[in-house]
Enzyme design. Structure first.
Site, PDB file in Angstrom:
ATOM      1  N   LYS A  16      46.485  18.642  55.548  1.00  0.00           N
ATOM      2  CA  LYS A  16      45.172  19.137  56.007  1.00  0.00           C
ATOM      3  C   LYS A  16      44.946  18.702  57.454  1.00  0.00           C
ATOM      4  CE  LYS A  16      42.941  17.351  52.404  1.00  0.00           C
ATOM      5  NZ  LYS A  16      43.986  17.049  51.425  1.00  0.00           N
ATOM      6  N   CYS A  24      29.083  12.714  45.309  1.00  0.00           N
ATOM      7  CA  CYS A  24      30.425  12.129  45.250  1.00  0.00           C
ATOM      8  C   CYS A  24      30.469  10.601  45.277  1.00  0.00           C
ATOM      9  CB  CYS A  24      31.334  12.717  46.325  1.00  0.00           C
ATOM     10  SG  CYS A  24      30.854  12.394  48.009  1.00  0.00           S
ATOM     11  N   MET A  25      29.589   9.930  46.042  1.00  0.00           N
ATOM     12  CA  MET A  25      29.750   8.468  46.087  1.00  0.00           C
ATOM     13  C   MET A  25      28.478   7.683  45.784  1.00  0.00           C
ATOM     14  SD  MET A  25      28.169   8.859  48.970  1.00  0.00           S
ATOM     15  CE  MET A  25      27.543   7.241  48.928  1.00  0.00           C
ATOM     16  N   MET A  61      36.382  10.041  42.336  1.00  0.00           N
ATOM     17  CA  MET A  61      35.405  10.842  41.591  1.00  0.00           C
ATOM     18  C   MET A  61      35.526  10.736  40.070  1.00  0.00           C
ATOM     19  SD  MET A  61      33.850  11.589  44.070  1.00  0.00           S
ATOM     20  CE  MET A  61      34.423  11.112  45.669  1.00  0.00           C
ATOM     21  N   GLY A  75      35.207  10.149  49.541  1.00  0.00           N
ATOM     22  CA  GLY A  75      35.703  11.517  49.657  1.00  0.00           C
ATOM     23  C   GLY A  75      35.533  12.135  51.027  1.00  0.00           C
ATOM     24  N   GLN A  76      34.389  11.886  51.671  1.00  0.00           N
ATOM     25  CA  GLN A  76      34.086  12.582  52.921  1.00  0.00           C
ATOM     26  C   GLN A  76      34.198  11.624  54.121  1.00  0.00           C
ATOM     27  OE1 GLN A  76      30.965  15.843  52.508  1.00  0.00           O
ATOM     28  NE2 GLN A  76      30.236  14.337  51.065  1.00  0.00           N
TER      29      GLN A  76
HETATM   30 FE1  SF4 Z   1      44.710  13.657  55.359  1.00  0.00          FE
HETATM   31 FE2  SF4 Z   1      42.440  12.378  54.845  1.00  0.00          FE
HETATM   32 FE3  SF4 Z   1      44.089  11.434  56.706  1.00  0.00          FE
HETATM   33 FE4  SF4 Z   1      42.759  13.674  57.155  1.00  0.00          FE
HETATM   34  S1  SF4 Z   1      41.841  11.635  56.867  1.00  0.00           S
HETATM   35  S2  SF4 Z   1      44.914  13.324  57.547  1.00  0.00           S
HETATM   36  S3  SF4 Z   1      42.672  14.586  55.100  1.00  0.00           S
HETATM   37  S4  SF4 Z   1      44.507  11.584  54.505  1.00  0.00           S
END
Ligand code: SF4
Length: 754
Positions: free
Chosen positions: A84, A173-174, A340, A377-378
């Site tokens: 990503k 989420c948290m 989660m 998560g974010q």
């Molecule tokens: Fe991957 Fe998360 Fe690192 Fe971005 S912050 S490169 S989504 S592991």
């Protein structure tokens, strides 16, 4: 189950592939050639996606994003990125960028000028405020907004409009992780940092598919295991995932029935002599959730939780629970990590408490290699929302709405009347959209998130969003939420604005502005300030000209608090790879372990020779909770006999607004699917790729069956990303009594061939 060397090497290869997959294919020849040319400028930033907070370098030439690379100097990822992160620069120029403001006219969204859109929103919000009062308005923010943006929105809604209807998607989420930290230790966020990974001999992963949801952390676990062959990894999760490749032991618990397992581990740790009695005496008290209890009362409470009882509850083997307790007890160091699968539960806070319990019992906290460490998560849920005070019960700087002194302190900095901030907590996420559905909330401002896809039990809430005057700040169009909005403001995307993100390990990091915003897009902060000015609140906002002005005002809220960021000025953050609070002055390097002698707020006089002092709690003692064994809100039944669980996959991010634009990422899993265990598929007469209908009490969806040996028998798994198949039509909106976080992770469903 012990991992062979061959399996281990295979797993290492897999993680390497997952994290740096196809570097050459990601940088096409043309771009690669351009990157080699002179004139490309690399700007230091932070990944826009998950809460790991990887450092990235964005390459820009002639005002255009040319490429991205991991920041080798950033100690979080040391140059690594997952797939990503590697495509992030492509999102900036994606075809779905929104380039100008939109206003709904005669039922359709049409192009408008900034003035027209801003005047309409300010006028309509004022009209609602005057006619229906401040609580008819609400702000719904995001763990992806910058701290400066979240802070400004909180200031406008709480301090000037006068409502505590301020919440955001981190509630989804948290919130349970925050509830767990606050109830157990008195203060939110982890004690340790990622540095502990490099010293840890045992990782307990509960309800986390680390390999796919936090790939760079997974890579760090692989490296730790490679360097330290005695290092063990235990997983408690209903599903096999790529994380299993490095596991030594996995118990596939029945979804929603794992509390008893944690109690059984605690019981065995005490019974078999692994408890650190001195640490317990110095630094721990016990509670039944209402009243204090004694250590003996706690031991009596645990008597029922034999390995056999817990095994029966969770449908796992008692011997495996015994093995986990032994491994955890014997290991000199231990880190628990979760996401989660623990938080998105109606017993989410309880389960967080139970994980903290086993660390408190064994003293495996506050020293290298030990922590009870929630993965976020974010990218800025910790920074902008938990620290910035944009959950309804919070005020900036780890303050509480319910605390009069805290309200006064906030009012003094905002230069508003002391009683302007309401003492009553406002609506949390689900309640906010419920109030919109009932017509009680009439104006909604949504920033940097997509609730029309991400809320649970979606069908219940969509009409309310349509009925309210819905304003959305978005960089992309369409999204499910922007499609039904009355006004959509086009806003600068990552790389087109500067600001700060605070990741999982208490680290605040600066992100440079490397590009001009696309089209007519503006910085979200400027949009909020413009709305505020047009509503008549210029005195509180017009002096804030830049993100740095906003950050400097925000720092005042942190001074002297446990999350002191006074030393994290823009000047320092621009040069460093972030700072981990508390960082109380500009000479301070940041803090590894809180509540220990390293912590600048450690009260040496009170602590005496105690190793840890939880100064946010009375007497400096953390709490071990005897929580009841609670199952899911919606157990399986004769009509809905299958457990449904939902989650993420490696290549996609949340509602696909960003990653859905990248063909290379889409190719991996182009269509929605449901994972079914092969034995279940056989008994249900379902073949791989069959179209199946998945139904819960709340709705039905048709999708492809993916028959794969991942979910445990009787459980199916659906990734929730695809907008054309809204998984959250199926999920349950029942919330945790404390954190108000919904139970996305467990629902009851049935499956039939479509
Ligand atoms: Fe991957 Fe998360 Fe690192 Fe971005 S912050 S490169 S989504 S592991």
């Amino acid at each position: 189950m012990s991992i062979s060397r061959r399996d281990f090497l295979k797993a290492s290869a897999l993680t390497t592939a997952a994290t740096i997959i196809g570097v050459e294919s990601l940088v096409d020849n043309k771009i690669f050639a351009a990157a080699l040319q002179e004139g490309i400028v690399w700007h230091k930033s932070v990944c826009r996606f998950c809460g790991v907070g990887c450092g990235v370098m964005l390459g820009v030439k002639d005002g255009k994003p040319l490429g991205i690379k991991g920041d080798k100097e950033n100690t979080i990822n040391a140059g690594l990125l997952c797939v990503k992160g590697f495509y992030l620069h492509k999102v900036i120029t994606a075809k779905n960028r929104l380039l100008y403001p939109l206003i709904r006219k005669n039922g359709k969204l049409e192009r408008a000028s900034w003035d027209e859109a801003l005047n309409l929103v300010a006028g309509k919000f004022k009209e609602i405020l005057e006619k229906n009062g401040p609580d008819a308005l609400a702000y719904y923010g995001s763990g992806q907004a910058e701290t400066e943006e979240s802070y400004l929105a909180g200031k406008l809604f709480r301090g000037f409009i006068g409502t505590n209807n301020v919440d955001g998607n981190p509630r989804l989420c948290m919130a349970s992780a925050a509830g767990g930290y606050i109830s157990t230790f008195g203060a939110d966020e982890p004690i340790g940092t990622y540095d502990d990974i490099d010293y840890c001999d045992l990782f307990l992963l509960v309800g986390t598919n680390t390999a796919e949801a936090h790939p760079v952390i997974f890579d760090r676990l692989v490296n730790r295991k490679k360097k330290s062959p005695n290092c063990k990894i235990i997983i408690i999760d209903p599903r096999k995932t790529p994380t299993n490749k490095i596991a030594d032991l996995h118990i596939m618990v029945k979804p929603g029935y794992d509390l008893a397992v944690l109690h059984a581990i605690a019981r065995l740790l005490i019974k078999d002599g692994y408890a650190d009695e001195q640490f317990i005496k110095d630094s721990v008290v016990f509670s039944n959730g209402k009243d204090p209890i004694s250590y003996d009362d706690y031991k009596k409470f645990l008597e029922k939780y034999t390995p056999e009882y817990a095994a029966e509850q969770a449908e796992v083997q008692a011997e495996d629970i015994i093995k986990i307790a032994k491994m955890f007890g014997e290991s000199p160091t231990a880190m628990s990590m979760w996401t989660m699968g623990v938080n998105q539960r109606t017993a989410g806070v309880f389960l967080n408490n139970l994980i903290h319990n086993i660390h408190l019992l064994t003293g495996k906290l506050g020293k290298p290699g030990c922590d009870s460490f929630s993965l976020t998560g974010q990218p800025n849920a910790c920074g902008g929302v938990r620290e910035g005070g944009t959950l309804t019960q919070l005020l900036p700087g780890h303050r509480s709405v319910g605390n009069e002194q805290h309200r006064k302190e906030v009012a003094a900095i905002w230069k508003i009347a002391p009683d302007k901030i309401q003492p009553k907590v406002g609506k949390h996420a689900v309640a906010m959209f419920e109030a919109a559905a009932k017509g009680e909330i009439k104006g909604l401002y949504v920033l940097c998130t997509n609730p029309a896809q991400s809320l649970p039990n979606l069908n219940k809430y969509i009409q309310g969003m349509k009925d309210a005057f819905l304003v959305v700040n978005e960089s992309f169009f369409p999204t499910e939420t922007a499609k039904i909005a009355d006004v959509v403001f086009p806003v600068a995307f990552w790389g087109e604005k500067e600001g700060v993100y605070g990741c999982t390990e208490r680290r605040s990091q600066y992100m440079a502005k490397a590009l001009e915003p696309a089209g007519e897009a503006k910085w979200d902060g400027e949009v909020i300030i413009e709305i505020a000015k047009r509503m008549g609140y210029a005195e509180g906002f017009q002096y804030l000209k830049t993100p740095e002005d906003v950050w400097n005002e925000y720092l005042k809220f942190t001074a002297g608090k446990d999350m002191d960021l006074s030393g994290a000025t823009y000047d320092r953050l621009k040069k460093l790879r972030g700072l981990r609070w508390p960082v109380p002055n500009t000479n301070h390097p940041g803090t590894w372990h809180r509540f220990t002698k390293e912590d600048p707020f450690f009260p040496k006089d009170k602590a005496g020779d105690k190793r840890m002092y939880f100064y946010a709690k009375p007497e400096g003692k953390a709490v071990i909770f005897a929580r009841p064994n609670k199952g899911p809100e919606e157990p399986t039944s004769t009509e809905y006999p299958i457990a449904l669980t939902t989650g993420r996959i490696l290549e996609q991010w949340h509602t696909m607004t960003m990653t859905g634009q990248i063909p290379e990422l889409l190719r991996a899993n182009p269509n929605p699917y449901v994972e079914i265990n092969p034995k279940d598929a056989q008994s249900w007469n379902i073949q791989n790729k069959d179209k199946v209908k998945v139904s819960t009490k709340r709705g039905s969806l048709v999708m492809n069956a993916k028959v794969i040996d991942r979910p445990r028998r009787g459980t199916v798994f659906i990734p929730w990303h695809w907008p054309e198949s809204l998984t959250n039509i199926l999920t349950n909106d029942a919330v945790d009594a404390v954190s108000k976080e919904p139970e996305y992770k467990v629902a009851a469903c049935k499956i039939e061939k479509a």
